[in-house]
Design a protein around this motif. Structure first.
Motif, PDB file in Angstrom:
ATOM      1  N   TYR A  72       0.820  -1.209   0.000  1.00  0.00           N
ATOM      2  CA  TYR A  72       0.000   0.000   0.000  1.00  0.00           C
ATOM      3  C   TYR A  72       0.855   1.260   0.000  1.00  0.00           C
ATOM      4  O   TYR A  72       0.462   2.283  -0.568  1.00  0.00           O
ATOM      5  N   LEU A  75       1.755   1.828  -3.576  1.00  0.00           N
ATOM      6  CA  LEU A  75       0.619   2.372  -4.335  1.00  0.00           C
ATOM      7  C   LEU A  75       0.391   3.842  -3.997  1.00  0.00           C
ATOM      8  O   LEU A  75       0.126   4.657  -4.872  1.00  0.00           O
ATOM      9  N   SER A  76       0.524   4.182  -2.701  1.00  0.00           N
ATOM     10  CA  SER A  76       0.248   5.563  -2.292  1.00  0.00           C
ATOM     11  C   SER A  76       1.222   6.535  -2.940  1.00  0.00           C
ATOM     12  O   SER A  76       0.892   7.686  -3.182  1.00  0.00           O
ATOM     13  N   LYS A  77       2.431   6.058  -3.258  1.00  0.00           N
ATOM     14  CA  LYS A  77       3.423   6.955  -3.865  1.00  0.00           C
ATOM     15  C   LYS A  77       3.119   7.223  -5.331  1.00  0.00           C
ATOM     16  O   LYS A  77       3.742   8.069  -5.940  1.00  0.00           O
ATOM     17  N   ARG A  78       2.224   6.455  -5.904  1.00  0.00           N
ATOM     18  CA  ARG A  78       1.852   6.706  -7.298  1.00  0.00           C
ATOM     19  C   ARG A  78       0.671   7.646  -7.401  1.00  0.00           C
ATOM     20  O   ARG A  78       0.211   7.945  -8.479  1.00  0.00           O
ATOM     21  N   ASN A  79       0.137   8.032  -6.284  1.00  0.00           N
ATOM     22  CA  ASN A  79      -1.007   8.920  -6.295  1.00  0.00           C
ATOM     23  C   ASN A  79      -0.517  10.352  -6.442  1.00  0.00           C
ATOM     24  O   ASN A  79       0.645  10.643  -6.227  1.00  0.00           O
ATOM     25  N   GLY A  81      -1.862  14.132  -5.086  1.00  0.00           N
ATOM     26  CA  GLY A  81      -2.884  14.855  -4.333  1.00  0.00           C
ATOM     27  C   GLY A  81      -2.407  16.262  -4.046  1.00  0.00           C
ATOM     28  O   GLY A  81      -1.281  16.633  -4.386  1.00  0.00           O
ATOM     29  N   ASP A  84       0.905  16.795  -2.632  1.00  0.00           N
ATOM     30  CA  ASP A  84       2.083  16.550  -3.478  1.00  0.00           C
ATOM     31  C   ASP A  84       2.488  17.774  -4.279  1.00  0.00           C
ATOM     32  O   ASP A  84       3.662  17.979  -4.536  1.00  0.00           O
ATOM     33  N   TYR A  87      -2.317  21.896  -8.159  1.00  0.00           N
ATOM     34  CA  TYR A  87      -3.399  21.070  -8.689  1.00  0.00           C
ATOM     35  C   TYR A  87      -4.511  21.994  -9.213  1.00  0.00           C
ATOM     36  O   TYR A  87      -5.597  22.055  -8.628  1.00  0.00           O
ATOM     37  N   GLY A 292     -10.448  10.283  -3.731  1.00  0.00           N
ATOM     38  CA  GLY A 292      -9.884   9.203  -2.938  1.00  0.00           C
ATOM     39  C   GLY A 292      -9.514   9.642  -1.535  1.00  0.00           C
ATOM     40  O   GLY A 292      -9.301   8.815  -0.660  1.00  0.00           O
ATOM     41  N   HIS A 422      -0.507  18.559 -11.510  1.00  0.00           N
ATOM     42  CA  HIS A 422      -1.758  17.987 -11.989  1.00  0.00           C
ATOM     43  C   HIS A 422      -2.284  18.960 -13.033  1.00  0.00           C
ATOM     44  O   HIS A 422      -2.375  20.153 -12.764  1.00  0.00           O
TER      45      HIS A 422
END
Ligand code: PLP
Length: 499
Positions: A72, A75-79, A81, A84, A87, A292, A422
């Motif tokens: 997990y 996976l969280s590092k590929r998000n 938000g 980060d 945006y 998410g 983003h």
């Protein structure tokens, strides 16, 4: 799995990414430890009927706790938000979510209560809901508020169902809901879901509601006009009182889509503009997490004549000062969500409103509008600006000038990923060709805005010098260009490589 995919993983993955959680599975490994059973075995035959029980064990990976954590965490590092990076997703108000909201939502008195507890034992929670109802009514200029709806679109539907019940209570069966062509896609969708026919009216050359088209569309079959003001082009409807009069004279109701209120909060109020119903997205304007990051919340405010139709319960206060869940609304449209709305989100929004206060909320709006205008002016020399005037909290550019290099707005958005941004909203609103819709929000520093502006200008130069390079972007992401429709409809969820 194809060799190409494994090759990709080899090239891009961190050490742990290479092992998919299912591939790590070894029979008998577990990631938990339970205390010894100290209650008698239950008889499964009486507890769950045989036909409801699965015959085979679920196919789950058998792994150690550390494997689960690494899976997990990877996976969280590929998000991506708001924590980060920048945006500027227009119409979505991706502002920073202050961490004090999280602290307060975790107070045990809020986090560890149960919706079925007796009212006397949750007075603090009910008081918070009551005060939030009042604050949102004050901010929007409405008389009463329901906190139940779980999203903006859910709020729209709730509002429209109340409008429907109102007309029906007067013996009228009105079937039409009018929306401008710049409206958010949820508006016609909610109107349809609430059983209305949608009538779309065109915008005029200034990007505003065309009053003649509105007059022509409104009649005694009109249930409501749904409007966003400022609209999704970031432009304020200057003739809003005239618009309100046209709709009201025909017996229709005015619905305000207040999903993003970053342009008006603390300065003007939908209630004062003549609107009868408004929904707010707490997950936009009031800084609660998006997507998410957490569930949404779309409270709806109404003027007094619509209050009898509110979903129940509404939090009320007795003369003794005690708070209670009021279900005594005989004309209510009913409950629209289990319990009382997304409570933890309501706590976060209340914390935000109270930590800023009226002055702070006004400052939010002023800075959001200032940031948008600053960016618009800096980018205007490099893009087409379809409506070149002072904007509110967001603005639209058109990438149509880049077509001469064979580059489209989508390519610019993809290239922005390489710079760690983003991308803005693209191809919306629908009435602007090659649309790029930017909403910087108030929580970004001038340095962040300047860096993004410089990047946009650099990408325009790249389009001129080496359009192929831009058209093949992004270069730095785990996956390159996806089929965006299929990615949403048939997401690949069980493969850590993501392809
Ligand atoms: C985001 C948004 C909505 C929909 O809100 P959801 O919470 O995503 O359902 C509706 N209208 C406008 C103008 C929006 O920006």
């Amino acid at each position: 799995m194809s060799t190409e995919i494994s090759h990709n993983r080899e090239a891009n993955g961190t050490q742990h990414d290479k092992a998919l959680i299912f591939e790590l599975s070894k029979a008998g490994r577990i990631a938990y430890s339970l205390p010894e059973q100290d209650v008698p075995d239950v008889d499964m035959d009486t507890l769950i009927p045989a036909d409801l029980r699965r015959s085979e064990p679920a196919e789950l990976p058998e792994v150690y706790e550390v494997d689960v954590i690494r899976h997990y965490t990877a996976l969280s590092k590929r998000n991506f938000g708001i924590d980060d990076g920048f945006y500027p997703l227009g119409s979505c108000t991706m502002k920073y979510n202050p961490k004090i909201n999280e602290d307060v939502a975790r107070f045990p008195g809020f986090a560890k209560i149960h919706p079925y507890q007796p009212e006397s034992s949750v007075q603090g929670a009910l008081e918070l809901l009551y005060r939030l109802q009042q604050d949102l009514a004050d901010i929007t200029g409405m008389d009463r508020v329901t906190l139940q709806p779980a999203a903006g679109a859910h709020g729209e539907w709730t509002g429209l169902m109340m409008i429907r019940a109102y007309h029906e209570s007067r013996g009228e069966k009105r079937t039409k809901v009018i929306v401008p062509d710049s409206s958010h896609g949820t508006n016609p969708a909610s109107a349809t879901a609430a059983g209305f026919k949608t009538v779309t009216i065109p915008s005029n050359e200034d990007g505003l509601v065309d009053l003649d088209a509105l007059r022509a569309a409104v009649d005694n079959d009109t249930a409501a006009l749904m409007l966003t003001n400022p609209n999704t082009l970031g432009l304020f409807e200057e003739h809003i009182t005239e618009i309100a009069a046209i709709v009201h004279e025909a017996g229709g109701q005015l619905y305000y889509d207040g999903a993003n209120s970053n342009a008006i909060m603390g300065i003007t109020r939908p209630g004062d503009m003549g609107f009868d119903v408004v929904h707010l997205n707490l997950h936009k304007t009031m800084s609660t997490p998006h997507g998410g990051g957490g569930p949404g919340s779309g409270p709806v405010g109404v003027k007094a004549h619509l209050a009898p139709f509110l979903p129940t319960p509404i939090v009320g206060q007795r003369e003794t000062g005690e708070y209670f869940l009021d279900t005594n609304y005989p004309q209510s449209i009913g409950r629209v969500k289990a319990y009382y709305g997304n409570f933890g989100i309501l706590v976060r929004a209340y914390t935000y409103i109270r930590s800023l206060g009226p002055e702070g909320l006004r400052q939010v709006t002023e800075n959001a509008v200032l940031n948008a205008n600053y960016m618009l002016r800096k980018l205007a020399p490099y893009f087409d600006v379809p409506y070149d005037r002072i904007c509110k909290h967001e603005f639209v550019l058109s990438g149509k000038g880049l077509k001469q290099y064979g580059v489209r707005t989508l390519d610019v958005a993809k290239r922005l990923l390489d710079f760690g941004y983003h991308p803005p909203t693209i191809y919306f609103p629908l009435n602007v060709e090659e649309c790029i819709m930017i909403e910087p929000t108030e929580t970004e520093s001038k340095e962040t805005l300047d860096a993004f502006i410089d990047t946009m200008i650099q990408i325009v130069k790249e389009c001129e010098d080496d359009p192929e390079f831009v058209k093949n972007a992004p270069y730095t992401t785990k996956v390159r260009r996806l089929d965006e429709t299929q990615a949403a409809r048939k997401p690949v969820l069980n493969c850590a490589c993501g392809v």
